[in-house]
Design a protein around this motif. Sequence first.
Motif, PDB file in Angstrom:
ATOM      1  N   MET A   1       0.819  -1.215   0.000  1.00 54.46           N
ATOM      2  CA  MET A   1       0.000   0.000   0.000  1.00 54.46           C
ATOM      3  C   MET A   1       0.851   1.262   0.000  1.00 54.46           C
ATOM      4  O   MET A   1       0.467   2.281  -0.588  1.00 54.46           O
ATOM      5  N   SER A   2       2.016   1.221   0.633  1.00 54.23           N
ATOM      6  CA  SER A   2       2.913   2.388   0.585  1.00 54.23           C
ATOM      7  C   SER A   2       3.396   2.622  -0.846  1.00 54.23           C
ATOM      8  O   SER A   2       3.416   3.764  -1.329  1.00 54.23           O
ATOM      9  N   LEU A   3       3.794   1.548  -1.529  1.00 58.57           N
ATOM     10  CA  LEU A   3       4.269   1.702  -2.913  1.00 58.57           C
ATOM     11  C   LEU A   3       3.120   2.048  -3.862  1.00 58.57           C
ATOM     12  O   LEU A   3       3.282   2.836  -4.803  1.00 58.57           O
ATOM     13  N   PHE A   4       1.966   1.463  -3.619  1.00 61.35           N
ATOM     14  CA  PHE A   4       0.779   1.784  -4.419  1.00 61.35           C
ATOM     15  C   PHE A   4       0.456   3.279  -4.315  1.00 61.35           C
ATOM     16  O   PHE A   4       0.154   3.939  -5.318  1.00 61.35           O
TER      17      PHE A   4
ATOM     18  N   ALA B   1       9.266   6.247   0.524  1.00 61.98           N
ATOM     19  CA  ALA B   1       7.872   5.839   0.723  1.00 61.98           C
ATOM     20  C   ALA B   1       7.771   4.676   1.699  1.00 61.98           C
ATOM     21  O   ALA B   1       6.755   4.511   2.381  1.00 61.98           O
ATOM     22  N   LEU B   2       8.821   3.865   1.771  1.00 58.03           N
ATOM     23  CA  LEU B   2       8.798   2.674   2.629  1.00 58.03           C
ATOM     24  C   LEU B   2       9.443   2.907   3.992  1.00 58.03           C
ATOM     25  O   LEU B   2       9.613   1.951   4.765  1.00 58.03           O
ATOM     26  N   ALA B   3       9.771   4.156   4.271  1.00 54.58           N
ATOM     27  CA  ALA B   3      10.500   4.450   5.516  1.00 54.58           C
ATOM     28  C   ALA B   3       9.714   4.028   6.756  1.00 54.58           C
ATOM     29  O   ALA B   3      10.306   3.731   7.795  1.00 54.58           O
ATOM     30  N   GLY B   4       8.390   3.975   6.659  1.00 48.40           N
ATOM     31  CA  GLY B   4       7.585   3.623   7.833  1.00 48.40           C
ATOM     32  C   GLY B   4       7.161   2.172   7.879  1.00 48.40           C
ATOM     33  O   GLY B   4       6.318   1.799   8.699  1.00 48.40           O
ATOM     34  N   ASN B   5       7.703   1.352   6.996  1.00 47.37           N
ATOM     35  CA  ASN B   5       7.301  -0.061   6.941  1.00 47.37           C
ATOM     36  C   ASN B   5       8.438  -0.951   7.443  1.00 47.37           C
ATOM     37  O   ASN B   5       9.560  -0.881   6.927  1.00 47.37           O
ATOM     38  N   LEU B   6       8.133  -1.766   8.406  1.00 45.72           N
ATOM     39  CA  LEU B   6       9.130  -2.682   8.965  1.00 45.72           C
ATOM     40  C   LEU B   6       8.833  -4.121   8.531  1.00 45.72           C
ATOM     41  O   LEU B   6       7.682  -4.513   8.397  1.00 45.72           O
ATOM     42  N   CYS B   7       9.921  -4.868   8.326  1.00 45.61           N
ATOM     43  CA  CYS B   7       9.799  -6.288   7.984  1.00 45.61           C
ATOM     44  C   CYS B   7      10.792  -7.063   8.825  1.00 45.61           C
ATOM     45  O   CYS B   7      11.960  -6.685   8.930  1.00 45.61           O
TER      46      CYS B   7
ATOM     47  N   CYS C   1      11.451 -10.322   8.246  1.00 43.20           N
ATOM     48  CA  CYS C   1      11.879 -11.543   7.567  1.00 43.20           C
ATOM     49  C   CYS C   1      12.868 -11.340   6.423  1.00 43.20           C
ATOM     50  O   CYS C   1      13.812 -12.107   6.292  1.00 43.20           O
ATOM     51  N   THR C   2      12.625 -10.364   5.571  1.00 43.58           N
ATOM     52  CA  THR C   2      13.307 -10.374   4.270  1.00 43.58           C
ATOM     53  C   THR C   2      14.701  -9.769   4.292  1.00 43.58           C
ATOM     54  O   THR C   2      15.463  -9.966   3.352  1.00 43.58           O
ATOM     55  N   GLY C   3      15.024  -8.988   5.330  1.00 45.57           N
ATOM     56  CA  GLY C   3      16.275  -8.257   5.268  1.00 45.57           C
ATOM     57  C   GLY C   3      16.193  -7.082   4.311  1.00 45.57           C
ATOM     58  O   GLY C   3      17.209  -6.441   4.031  1.00 45.57           O
ATOM     59  N   TYR C   4      15.033  -6.806   3.777  1.00 46.19           N
ATOM     60  CA  TYR C   4      14.712  -5.625   2.955  1.00 46.19           C
ATOM     61  C   TYR C   4      15.270  -5.665   1.532  1.00 46.19           C
ATOM     62  O   TYR C   4      14.729  -5.013   0.645  1.00 46.19           O
ATOM     63  N   ARG C   5      16.355  -6.377   1.287  1.00 45.68           N
ATOM     64  CA  ARG C   5      16.946  -6.311  -0.055  1.00 45.68           C
ATOM     65  C   ARG C   5      15.969  -6.727  -1.146  1.00 45.68           C
ATOM     66  O   ARG C   5      15.816  -6.025  -2.135  1.00 45.68           O
ATOM     67  N   PRO C   6      15.258  -7.841  -1.006  1.00 47.57           N
ATOM     68  CA  PRO C   6      14.312  -8.215  -2.072  1.00 47.57           C
ATOM     69  C   PRO C   6      13.190  -7.184  -2.243  1.00 47.57           C
ATOM     70  O   PRO C   6      12.768  -6.895  -3.363  1.00 47.57           O
ATOM     71  N   ILE C   7      12.766  -6.599  -1.128  1.00 49.04           N
ATOM     72  CA  ILE C   7      11.696  -5.599  -1.219  1.00 49.04           C
ATOM     73  C   ILE C   7      12.225  -4.391  -1.954  1.00 49.04           C
ATOM     74  O   ILE C   7      11.592  -3.858  -2.866  1.00 49.04           O
TER      75      ILE C   7
END
Length: 149
Positions: free
Chosen positions: A115-118, A135-141, A143-149
Motif C-alpha cells: 500500500m505504501s508503494l501503491f 515511501a517505505l520508511a515507515g514499513n518494517l519487515c 523476515c526479508t532483510g529488505y533487499r528483495p523488497i
Amino acid sequence: MIQFLLNDRLITERELDPNLTVLNYLRGQQQRRGTKEGCASGDCGACTVTLGKVVDGEMQYQAVNSCLTLVSSLQGKQLITVEDLKQGRELHSVQQAMVDCHGSQCGYCTPGFVMSLFTLQKNSVGWDRHQAEQALAGNLCRCTGYRPI
Ligand code: FES
Ligand code: FES
C-alpha cells in the motif's frame, strides 16, 4: 453520520463510534482483514492504507497508518485497502513485483509495503529507487532483510 468511498463504493455510516480506528473498522466491520495489526501504535506500517482526498480539484493520495486514524476522519475521502488492488486474477503491478522479487516471506508486513508503494504510484507518473525507499520508511519487515523488497 459519515460518508466516504471505500474504493469505489459509497459508504454511509450512522452509528459508528467516532473513536473507532480505521484498522478496527476494516477488520471488524468490513471483513477486510488484509490490513494487518502489528504494533497498533504507528511504528510498523503493517496497517498501511491509502487515503485519497480532493485538493485543488485533483485527487491526492496519502499512505496512512490505519491503527492511528479514526473513522471520523474518513468523511469525504476515498479509502483504498489492499483488497482493492487485484483486478480479477491479475495482481497490481506493485504486488506482482513483490512476488517476482521474492519480497515477501511470512507476509505479515506485505500489505503495508504494497500500500505504501501503491500510494507512491498513485501520486507519481514516474518514481525512482530513492522515492520508493522514502515511501517505505515507515514499513518494517522482520523476515526479508529488505533487499528483495
Ligand atoms: S499496526 Fe503498526 S503502524 Fe499500525
Ligand atoms: S515478510 Fe515477514 S515480516 Fe515481512
